[in-house]
Design a protein around this motif. Structure first.
Motif, short mmCIF file in Angstrom:
data_model
loop_
_atom_site.label_atom_id
_atom_site.label_comp_id
_atom_site.label_asym_id
_atom_site.label_seq_id
_atom_site.Cartn_x
_atom_site.Cartn_y
_atom_site.Cartn_z
N ASP A 16 50.16 -12.79 -15.15
CA ASP A 16 51.29 -12.13 -14.51
C ASP A 16 51.57 -12.56 -13.08
O ASP A 16 52.34 -11.91 -12.37
CB ASP A 16 51.07 -10.61 -14.54
N PHE A 17 50.96 -13.66 -12.59
CA PHE A 17 51.30 -14.12 -11.25
C PHE A 17 51.01 -15.61 -11.09
O PHE A 17 50.33 -16.23 -11.92
CB PHE A 17 50.55 -13.32 -10.18
N ILE A 18 51.52 -16.17 -10.00
CA ILE A 18 51.28 -17.56 -9.61
C ILE A 18 50.25 -17.53 -8.49
O ILE A 18 50.37 -16.74 -7.55
CB ILE A 18 52.59 -18.22 -9.16
N LEU A 19 49.23 -18.37 -8.56
CA LEU A 19 48.04 -18.24 -7.72
C LEU A 19 47.85 -19.40 -6.76
O LEU A 19 48.12 -20.55 -7.09
CB LEU A 19 46.81 -18.12 -8.63
N TRP A 20 47.35 -19.08 -5.58
CA TRP A 20 46.88 -20.06 -4.58
C TRP A 20 45.53 -19.58 -4.07
O TRP A 20 45.37 -18.42 -3.72
CB TRP A 20 47.87 -20.15 -3.43
N THR A 77 44.57 -22.53 -17.14
CA THR A 77 45.72 -22.33 -16.27
C THR A 77 46.28 -23.67 -15.81
O THR A 77 45.55 -24.46 -15.20
CB THR A 77 45.33 -21.50 -15.02
N PRO A 78 47.54 -23.97 -16.09
CA PRO A 78 48.12 -25.25 -15.65
C PRO A 78 48.19 -25.35 -14.14
O PRO A 78 48.30 -24.34 -13.44
CB PRO A 78 49.52 -25.25 -16.28
N ILE A 79 48.15 -26.58 -13.63
CA ILE A 79 48.10 -26.84 -12.20
C ILE A 79 49.42 -27.44 -11.73
O ILE A 79 49.96 -28.37 -12.35
CB ILE A 79 46.95 -27.82 -11.87
N LEU A 80 49.92 -26.93 -10.61
CA LEU A 80 51.07 -27.52 -9.94
C LEU A 80 50.61 -27.98 -8.56
O LEU A 80 50.18 -27.18 -7.73
CB LEU A 80 52.20 -26.50 -9.79
N SER A 81 50.69 -29.29 -8.31
CA SER A 81 50.21 -29.86 -7.06
C SER A 81 51.35 -30.54 -6.31
O SER A 81 52.12 -31.30 -6.91
CB SER A 81 49.09 -30.86 -7.33
N LEU A 82 51.42 -30.27 -5.03
CA LEU A 82 52.46 -30.91 -4.21
C LEU A 82 52.12 -32.38 -3.94
O LEU A 82 52.99 -33.24 -4.02
CB LEU A 82 52.62 -30.16 -2.89
N ASN A 83 50.85 -32.67 -3.64
CA ASN A 83 50.46 -34.03 -3.27
C ASN A 83 49.23 -34.57 -4.00
O ASN A 83 49.14 -35.76 -4.27
CB ASN A 83 50.15 -34.09 -1.76
N VAL A 112 48.63 -23.20 -7.94
CA VAL A 112 49.37 -24.08 -7.04
C VAL A 112 48.46 -24.65 -5.96
O VAL A 112 47.68 -23.92 -5.34
CB VAL A 112 50.55 -23.31 -6.38
N ASN A 113 48.59 -25.95 -5.72
CA ASN A 113 47.87 -26.61 -4.64
C ASN A 113 48.90 -27.26 -3.71
O ASN A 113 49.74 -28.03 -4.15
CB ASN A 113 46.92 -27.68 -5.19
N THR A 114 48.82 -26.93 -2.42
CA THR A 114 49.77 -27.45 -1.44
C THR A 114 49.13 -28.40 -0.43
O THR A 114 49.76 -28.77 0.56
CB THR A 114 50.44 -26.29 -0.67
N PRO A 137 48.71 -23.80 3.73
CA PRO A 137 48.92 -22.51 3.05
C PRO A 137 50.31 -21.93 3.27
O PRO A 137 50.82 -21.19 2.42
CB PRO A 137 47.83 -21.61 3.64
N GLU A 138 50.93 -22.25 4.40
CA GLU A 138 52.26 -21.72 4.69
C GLU A 138 53.30 -22.16 3.66
O GLU A 138 54.31 -21.47 3.45
CB GLU A 138 52.70 -22.14 6.10
N LEU A 139 53.05 -23.28 2.98
CA LEU A 139 53.99 -23.76 1.97
C LEU A 139 53.99 -22.88 0.72
O LEU A 139 55.00 -22.77 0.03
CB LEU A 139 53.68 -25.21 1.59
N PHE A 140 52.86 -22.24 0.45
CA PHE A 140 52.83 -21.32 -0.68
C PHE A 140 53.64 -20.07 -0.37
O PHE A 140 54.32 -19.52 -1.25
CB PHE A 140 51.38 -20.94 -1.02
N VAL A 141 53.59 -19.63 0.88
CA VAL A 141 54.42 -18.50 1.30
C VAL A 141 55.90 -18.85 1.13
O VAL A 141 56.70 -18.04 0.64
CB VAL A 141 54.11 -18.11 2.76
N ARG A 142 56.25 -20.07 1.51
CA ARG A 142 57.62 -20.54 1.34
C ARG A 142 58.01 -20.56 -0.13
O ARG A 142 59.11 -20.14 -0.51
CB ARG A 142 57.77 -21.93 1.95
#
Length: 397
Positions: A224-228, A323-329, A303-305, A238-243
């Motif tokens: 039920d949520f997206i996690l960092w 859990t699938p992973i979404l990575s920015l870099n 999520v990894n930022t 970490p500020e990018l996850f807030v964004r």
């Protein structure tokens, strides 16, 4: 023939005992070094928290990695395992899961730190000293081993230690790290990219061994949520996850972010305040290591930022939880694509947002989650990982 003197008769059992002891000593001397118990000491100044289950202090991936390696190795009676850690108010010497833990003094100054760590390393008197990551303590451990004729082994913690960035940008600390690498009897890295980069930048040959984790059974829970999950260190962004949360108001987000040692109080307070402004974001400062998997198992996407990583333990925890992973870099050895367990946006924010929408589709979430679980079981089981270390430890003592 005259009877032997009474004193000689009394001493005869002692004579036999002496020769039995001498025989035993000779047998022990005849044992090959590879058959003797190998004394290995891990050094992790923050590592005590993973053993004691305390909630205070900063605990990151390196501490988890050392905890996994030391406790798994200690299950084998051929190895005597210890850990040198910082002062968290514990006893001078304690034992957890067959690992003997030695406390250094409170490190209030570089001189006091040097004296204390050196003294404890001497007290432990191990055959091998094992340290992860570039730091002053790593260089000190390497120097101790060189002076005392011990074996020093190093495991890198992040990409910048291998690709030359740390050595170039840190100047004096970079020079010290390069010298430290050359002192190591063996260098371990987390992925093939780290290995090739280290060879190119320093000429050092390294062995690739992935991070290891204990395999857990898959528990189906409501997602039920997206996690960092991570520390507030600048490189993790970490500020990018807030964004991301503010730009996706229809989804719920959970951020578990403890303050990092390189982060000042004002910066961390600002992050917390920004997080509070996002109505769909729940901010949690810290979760004990043994409880963190429950959050991964309830997450739709992890999520990894970060700008750079080695091979984050959170990636393994995510995969183990399906859990699938979404990575920015970050995408070590392109594993997210190769095993289809996540997506990487290669630094493009708009693509990053689109990829989140794609991973949130139920069929994609299920497929990538199952792929991740299969990948983790095949590649990161600590019971298999530790055998690779045992072979190298035995060959180098």
């Amino acid at each position: 023939m005259a009877a032997p003197p009474k004193r000689a008769i009394e001493l005869f059992p002692s004579f036999l005992e002496y020769h039995d002891v001498q025989s035993m000593v000779q047998q022990m001397d005849d044992i090959k070094p590879s058959e003797r118990q190998i004394n290995i000491c891990f050094i992790s100044l923050g590592g005590y928290l993973a053993f004691s289950r305390r909630e205070e202090g900063v605990q990151g991936g390196s501490e988890v990695d050392i905890y996994m390696l030391s406790t798994e190795l200690a299950k084998d009676k051929r190895f005597k395992v210890s850990l040198i850690t910082g002062d968290f108010g514990q006893n001078k010497v304690e034992s957890f899961e067959n690992v003997t833990i030695y406390k250094t003094a409170r490190l209030s100054s570089p001189l006091k730190a040097t004296v204390s760590i050196w003294r404890v390393m001497k007290e432990v008197n191990a055959d091998i000293y094992f340290k992860k990551g570039a730091s002053f303590v790593t260089a000190l451990a390497a120097l101790f081993c060189r002076v005392k004729g011990k074996f020093f082994m190093l495991r890198t913690a992040q990409d910048i230690e291998c690709n030359g960035v740390y050595i170039r940008e840190k100047w004096l600390r970079g020079k010290a790290f390069k010298w430290t690498l050359k002192q190591a009897k063996h260098v371990f890295v987390q992925n093939n990219s780290n290995k090739s980069h280290l060879k190119e930048t320093t000429g050092i040959s390294a062995t690739v061994i992935p991070n290891g984790h204990r395999m857990i059974s898959q528990t189906e829970r409501q997602r039920d949520f997206i996690l960092w999950v991570g520390r507030s260190t600048r490189v993790k962004r970490p500020e990018l996850f807030v964004r991301l949360a503010s730009e996706n108001p229809s989804e719920q987000f959970v951020m578990i972010c403890q303050q990092a040692g390189d982060d000042n109080d004002a910066a961390y307070r600002n992050l917390v305040e920004q997080a509070k402004l996002a109505a769909n974001l729940k901010f949690i400062e810290r979760v004990p290591f043994l409880e963190i998997m429950g959050f991964f198992q309830r997450a739709k996407v992890f999520v990894n930022t970060s700008d750079t990583e080695g091979f984050p333990n959170v990636f393994i925890q995510s995969c183990l939880s399906g859990t699938p992973i979404l990575s920015l870099n970050v995408n070590p050895d392109d594993f997210l694509n190769k095993y289809e367990c996540g997506l990487c946006a290669k630094g493009d924010w708009e693509i990053f947002r689109e990829m989140l929408s794609e991973l949130l589709r139920p069929d994609t979430m299920k497929l990538y989650g199952e792929n991740g679980r299969e990948y983790a079981v095949k590649n990161h089981d600590i019971q298999n990982i530790i055998e690779k270390y045992k072979t190298i430890f035995a060959e180098n003592t």
